[in-house]
Enzyme design. Structure first.
Site, PDB file in Angstrom:
ATOM      1  N   LYS A 137       0.789  -1.155   0.091  1.00  0.00           N
ATOM      2  CA  LYS A 137       0.066   0.058  -0.240  1.00  0.00           C
ATOM      3  C   LYS A 137       0.849   1.242  -0.175  1.00  0.00           C
ATOM      4  O   LYS A 137       1.848   1.313   0.497  1.00  0.00           O
ATOM      5  CB  LYS A 137      -0.962   0.165   1.283  1.00  0.00           C
ATOM      6  CG  LYS A 137      -2.003   0.990   1.252  1.00  0.00           C
ATOM      7  CD  LYS A 137      -2.902   0.835   2.376  1.00  0.00           C
ATOM      8  CE  LYS A 137      -3.962   2.067   2.329  1.00  0.00           C
ATOM      9  NZ  LYS A 137      -4.793   1.670   3.677  1.00  0.00           N
TER      10      LYS A 137
ATOM     11  N   SER B  55      -9.986  -0.332   6.689  1.00  0.00           N
ATOM     12  CA  SER B  55      -9.401  -0.214   5.328  1.00  0.00           C
ATOM     13  C   SER B  55      -8.611  -1.398   4.867  1.00  0.00           C
ATOM     14  O   SER B  55      -8.435  -1.449   3.673  1.00  0.00           O
ATOM     15  CB  SER B  55      -8.416   0.871   5.644  1.00  0.00           C
ATOM     16  OG  SER B  55      -8.993   2.262   5.561  1.00  0.00           O
TER      17      SER B  55
ATOM     18  N   SER C  76      -9.428   1.750   2.527  1.00  0.00           N
ATOM     19  CA  SER C  76      -8.408   2.466   1.731  1.00  0.00           C
ATOM     20  C   SER C  76      -7.493   1.753   1.142  1.00  0.00           C
ATOM     21  O   SER C  76      -6.609   2.295   0.497  1.00  0.00           O
ATOM     22  CB  SER C  76      -7.882   3.778   2.419  1.00  0.00           C
ATOM     23  OG  SER C  76      -7.135   3.056   3.556  1.00  0.00           O
TER      24      SER C  76
END
Length: 396
Positions: free
Chosen positions: A78, A177, A153
């Site tokens: 990420k 997330s 996210s």
């Protein structure tokens, strides 16, 4: 075929010299070239670094070196975790030029286990929302249906694993997330206990965010956690090392456990389809020998207090440049920054009190139950809510 082979199976085949780390990594890079234009799961591809690491991994196999449990396995990261030499942007124009000069603890652990970073995965600006759009690199789309969201996210991590680009990816989770993209993309995601996985740099979401694994299988997720977990001197909040073998723990069972099943946590509105599927799945625990009792923890919707924790750090990083960058930021995030700027110290103190009270409630609840089962999401993957922005970086 390689794209949908589990990480543990790939590593085992590499150890047996049935597969080469070079061909596995080339397969992942080829899948990125093939699928990323439609999915937008990777914000940056570290092809040269990945190929060099793959060759070193191949050389280690040929020498007969001791190999880690994830040796030669490609991993996506990420775009908020430091990977040496990579741009780490948090999905925002504010950090578009930042290049990391050291690895985050999770990357150190994964590299030690033999995993090979192939690129940085997409996320909303500062991870501020549960949809998959960023003003820096646009919309990330769900591999199952391109007109649907991956949630957020950890958007690109969920999409890249579901699409068979990489078998494993790293995400972070403050208010879902990891779990939300895992749900929407049909993969396994885990938010570990806070401090189990060391974090550096410090999360913009204070003590709420945890780094964790995402994969297509429970065992791959456990193997990732085994590699990622542990203390690091850069993180003052990390827990001491644990002697638990997370992969071996997968062979355990739930026989004799007392499980609380909460269909809605007492306040959420859950779509009928989701509610029916979860209720049906819970019966499997009873078949495996657990006692299942329908029960709610007993707290109200904590969204107001959660907002104080989740956006305070990100808002603080963005506020000083708000006037300069406003037009190049997510309009919703701009509103969140302005909202946080109007909050007082009393609001922050009240939010912390709510959090402590909630923790006490959950502590009492887990004095009675071993596990809590509840829907990950209140609905199935929703449609995309934004169009592609007019600007965005070129993959590199």
């Amino acid at each position: 075929e390689l794209g949908f082979t589990s990480a543990l199976d790939l590593a085992a085949a590499i150890r047996r010299k049935q597969l080469s780390p070079v061909e596995v990594v080339e397969g992942a890079l080829s899948r990125i070239d093939q699928l990323n234009p439609a999915l937008n799961a990777f914000a940056q591809v570290l092809a040269d670094d990945a190929r060099a690491a793959a060759q070193r991994a191949e050389d280690a196999v040929q020498r007969g070196d001791e190999l880690g449990p994830l040796h030669g396995v490609p991993v996506g990261v990420k775009d908020q975790m430091n990977v040496t030499g990579a741009r780490v942007t948090f999905g925002t124009q504010l950090l578009a030029d930042y290049v990391a000069t050291e690895d985050a603890p999770v990357i150190v652990g994964l590299r030690r286990a033999g995993a090979i970073v192939v690129g940085m995965t997409t996320m909303p600006e500062f991870g501020w929302q549960g949809i998959s759009w960023s003003p820096l690199y646009g919309m990330t789309r769900n591999p199952w249906r391109l007109d649907r969201s991956t949630a957020g996210s950890s958007s690109g991590s969920g999409a890249s694993v579901a699409a068979g680009i990489v078998p494993i990816a790293v995400g972070s989770d403050g208010a879902g997330s990891i779990r939300m993209p895992a749900s929407f993309c049909g993969v396994v995601g885990l938010k570990p206990t806070y401090g189990r996985v060391a974090m550096y740099p410090v999360s913009v979401s204070e003590l709420v965010t945890h780094y964790g694994p995402m994969s297509r299988t429970v065992r791959d997720t456990a193997a990732m956690l085994q590699a990622m977990a542990g203390p690091d001197p850069r993180d003052p909040h990390c827990l001491p090392a644990s002697d638990e073998d997370y992969l071996a723990s997968c062979e355990g069972g739930v026989n004799g456990l007392k499980i609380a099943f909460s269909p809605d946590l007492g306040y959420a509105k859950v779509a009928p389809e989701t509610a029916a599927l979860v209720a049906s799945s819970v019966k499997r625990f009873e078949e495996l020998g657990a006692t299942v009792v329908e029960a709610n923890p007993g707290f109200e919707d904590p969204i107001w207090a959660a907002d104080q924790y989740l956006w305070g750090g990100a808002a603080n990083r963005a506020y000083e440049r708000l006037d300069e960058m406003r037009e190049r930021m997510d309009p919703g995030f701009v509103q969140a920054v302005e909202m946080m700027a109007g909050r007082s110290l009393f609001d922050a103190s009240k939010a912390r009190l709510v959090r402590l009270q909630l923790a006490a409630t959950m502590g009492r609840f887990f004095g009675e139950y071993d596990l809590l089962v509840t829907p990950t999401m209140a609905d199935t993957a929703f449609g995309l809510t934004r169009t592609e922005p007019q600007y965005g970086p070129t993959l590199a």
